[in-house]
Enzyme design. Sequence first.
Site, PDB file in Angstrom:
ATOM      1  N   GLY A 194     -22.238   4.769  -0.705  1.00 34.55           N
ATOM      2  CA  GLY A 194     -21.335   5.346  -1.704  1.00 34.55           C
ATOM      3  C   GLY A 194     -21.247   4.413  -2.893  1.00 34.55           C
ATOM      4  N   ASN A 195     -20.078   4.353  -3.498  1.00 40.02           N
ATOM      5  CA  ASN A 195     -19.904   3.533  -4.709  1.00 40.02           C
ATOM      6  C   ASN A 195     -20.266   2.076  -4.478  1.00 40.02           C
ATOM      7  OD1 ASN A 195     -18.865   5.615  -6.402  1.00 40.02           O
ATOM      8  ND2 ASN A 195     -17.002   5.558  -5.170  1.00 40.02           N
ATOM      9  N   LYS A 242       0.866  -1.171   0.000  1.00 44.20           N
ATOM     10  CA  LYS A 242       0.000   0.000   0.000  1.00 44.20           C
ATOM     11  C   LYS A 242       0.905   1.224   0.000  1.00 44.20           C
ATOM     12  CE  LYS A 242      -4.560   0.785   0.569  1.00 44.20           C
ATOM     13  NZ  LYS A 242      -5.705   0.020   0.091  1.00 44.20           N
ATOM     14  N   GLY A 266     -23.894   3.486   4.709  1.00 45.55           N
ATOM     15  CA  GLY A 266     -22.960   4.056   3.730  1.00 45.55           C
ATOM     16  C   GLY A 266     -23.348   3.604   2.344  1.00 45.55           C
TER      17      GLY A 266
HETATM   18  P1  NAD Z   1     -17.427   5.948  -0.856  1.00 43.80           P
HETATM   19  O1  NAD Z   1     -16.589   7.029  -0.350  1.00 43.80           O
HETATM   20  O2  NAD Z   1     -17.911   5.971  -2.269  1.00 43.80           O
HETATM   21  O3  NAD Z   1     -18.734   5.784   0.061  1.00 43.80           O
HETATM   22  C1  NAD Z   1     -18.748   5.891   1.445  1.00 43.80           C
HETATM   23  C2  NAD Z   1     -20.129   6.398   1.847  1.00 43.80           C
HETATM   24  O4  NAD Z   1     -20.225   6.352   3.267  1.00 43.80           O
HETATM   25  C3  NAD Z   1     -20.395   7.836   1.428  1.00 43.80           C
HETATM   26  O5  NAD Z   1     -21.662   7.927   0.792  1.00 43.80           O
HETATM   27  C4  NAD Z   1     -20.376   8.608   2.750  1.00 43.80           C
HETATM   28  O6  NAD Z   1     -21.231   9.725   2.756  1.00 43.80           O
HETATM   29  C5  NAD Z   1     -20.856   7.541   3.713  1.00 43.80           C
HETATM   30  N1  NAD Z   1     -20.526   7.773   5.105  1.00 43.80           N
HETATM   31  C6  NAD Z   1     -19.412   8.338   5.621  1.00 43.80           C
HETATM   32  N2  NAD Z   1     -19.500   8.381   6.978  1.00 43.80           N
HETATM   33  C7  NAD Z   1     -20.673   7.817   7.303  1.00 43.80           C
HETATM   34  C8  NAD Z   1     -21.342   7.552   8.521  1.00 43.80           C
HETATM   35  N3  NAD Z   1     -20.804   7.896   9.683  1.00 43.80           N
HETATM   36  N4  NAD Z   1     -22.555   6.949   8.480  1.00 43.80           N
HETATM   37  C9  NAD Z   1     -23.122   6.606   7.306  1.00 43.80           C
HETATM   38  N5  NAD Z   1     -22.544   6.829   6.123  1.00 43.80           N
HETATM   39  C10 NAD Z   1     -21.339   7.428   6.117  1.00 43.80           C
HETATM   40  O7  NAD Z   1     -16.602   4.600  -0.566  1.00 43.80           O
HETATM   41  P2  NAD Z   1     -16.770   3.190  -1.276  1.00 43.80           P
HETATM   42  O8  NAD Z   1     -15.826   3.093  -2.416  1.00 43.80           O
HETATM   43  O9  NAD Z   1     -18.216   2.912  -1.487  1.00 43.80           O
HETATM   44  O10 NAD Z   1     -16.196   2.228  -0.135  1.00 43.80           O
HETATM   45  C11 NAD Z   1     -16.951   1.943   1.036  1.00 43.80           C
HETATM   46  C12 NAD Z   1     -16.116   1.137   1.988  1.00 43.80           C
HETATM   47  O11 NAD Z   1     -15.699  -0.083   1.375  1.00 43.80           O
HETATM   48  C13 NAD Z   1     -14.830   1.832   2.438  1.00 43.80           C
HETATM   49  O12 NAD Z   1     -14.573   1.479   3.780  1.00 43.80           O
HETATM   50  C14 NAD Z   1     -13.769   1.221   1.540  1.00 43.80           C
HETATM   51  O13 NAD Z   1     -12.500   1.252   2.136  1.00 43.80           O
HETATM   52  C15 NAD Z   1     -14.280  -0.190   1.399  1.00 43.80           C
HETATM   53  N6  NAD Z   1     -13.836  -0.869   0.181  1.00 43.80           N
HETATM   54  C16 NAD Z   1     -14.121  -0.346  -1.038  1.00 43.80           C
HETATM   55  C17 NAD Z   1     -13.703  -1.019  -2.186  1.00 43.80           C
HETATM   56  C18 NAD Z   1     -14.027  -0.482  -3.556  1.00 43.80           C
HETATM   57  O14 NAD Z   1     -13.911  -1.226  -4.535  1.00 43.80           O
HETATM   58  N7  NAD Z   1     -14.471   0.756  -3.683  1.00 43.80           N
HETATM   59  C19 NAD Z   1     -12.997  -2.228  -2.089  1.00 43.80           C
HETATM   60  C20 NAD Z   1     -12.731  -2.749  -0.805  1.00 43.80           C
HETATM   61  C21 NAD Z   1     -13.159  -2.053   0.322  1.00 43.80           C
END
Ligand code: NAD
Length: 365
Positions: free
Chosen positions: A196-197, A94, A194
């Site tokens: 998000g994506n 990382k 949460g």
């Molecule tokens: P993202 O930033 O697109 O989405 C995160 C969401 O969580 C956002 O909508 C944000 O507003 C919300 N959020 C933040 N704090 C919050 C809270 N206290 N309560 C409720 N919602 C809250 O991130 P992502 O890409 O969707 O990833 C989500 C999680 O999955 C992260 O922890 C990331 O490390 C993990 N992850 C993602 C991937 C990937 O492919 N994107 C792969 C492995 C792990």
Amino acid sequence: MVTEVINTNELHKMDPVFGQMSFDNHEQIVFCHDKDTGLKAIIGIHNTVLGPALGGTRMWNYTSEWEALNDVLRLSRGMTYKSAVTGLNLGGGKAVIIGDAKTQKTPELMLKFGEFVDSLGGKYITAEDVGMATSDMDLVRTVTPHVTGISEAKGGAGNPSPITAYGVFMGMKAAAKYKFGSDLLEDKVVYVQGIGNVGEALVENLSNEGAQVYISDINQARLEEVRDKYGVKIYTGNNIYAEKMDIYAPCALGATVNDTTIKQFNTSIIAGAANNQLAEEQKHGQMLREKGIVYAPDFLINAGGIINVYAELENYDRKEIIRKTEHIYNTTLEILKKAEADDITTHQAAFNVAQARIDARKNEK
Ligand code: NAD
């Protein structure tokens, strides 16, 4: 194993690198500095027994260099076990760049960072993480071949989030099979924290299957958008952890499974995308076990993203990405059963499978 809860104010009292609380036999830590671009980055290579150390680059406004070092140590170690348990021939690495991605990320800084990655000759392969976009990886690609997560237009595998969500969905179904005897999630009450994506794509999978989905997020506009798109309900209460549900899916922050929340949980399963869900791996894994809550280990079920970028290295296609991601179902079920048979936490069982793979490869060498 290293605990995840670290008081960053105390970090300076430890030896700088080998004495760090998160130091866990990392092979190499590379400090990268460039005065002209202002680049301050740390690349952490935890383990390369199974293959090159692959893991994303995070750009974050760390409050101290100690905090950045701690983060890269912890995250790179996590990648080793994620790839190992998923059966990929990758090690764990990382990188972190210290600074605000919104105001301090410049093309020159990214190119300089790419040169540092290149100087490692492929031992570390980067990708995107928090604060990085596909376009940043495309830029890094101009100075080094040791980068993944590049755009589809440039021959990459594109956005990993839908694949990550699909893997989480598979892990969740396996946990349901184990706990309820059926992997059908129809009518199961699932809280996605949460959206998000990854969270949104998970909501899509869940609503297609007829689950009763509740969503929570700190972004109200996003909540309304996802509600309208999939016909799910917005959670309006003030303590999601205490709600009665079948499945809690943390998809926002880490460490939401802790001393306080475990006491409140009224769920049968925890399965989500967030990294490092257990505030303290051993202690909280054990507390969940005692409470009879099935925990699908995060680093196992959120591996879809790494499967997606691995395709860029191995030149496999979308079909193979899906097949490998669906396999998360089998691995999760095996690990849940193994934890029960060995009388250990599910987190430990997943960790043991990963470690056994690394040890076996080491012995072959
Ligand atoms: P993202 O930033 O697109 O989405 C995160 C969401 O969580 C956002 O909508 C944000 O507003 C919300 N959020 C933040 N704090 C919050 C809270 N206290 N309560 C409720 N919602 C809250 O991130 P992502 O890409 O969707 O990833 C989500 C999680 O999955 C992260 O922890 C990331 O490390 C993990 N992850 C993602 C991937 C990937 O492919 N994107 C792969 C492995 C792990």
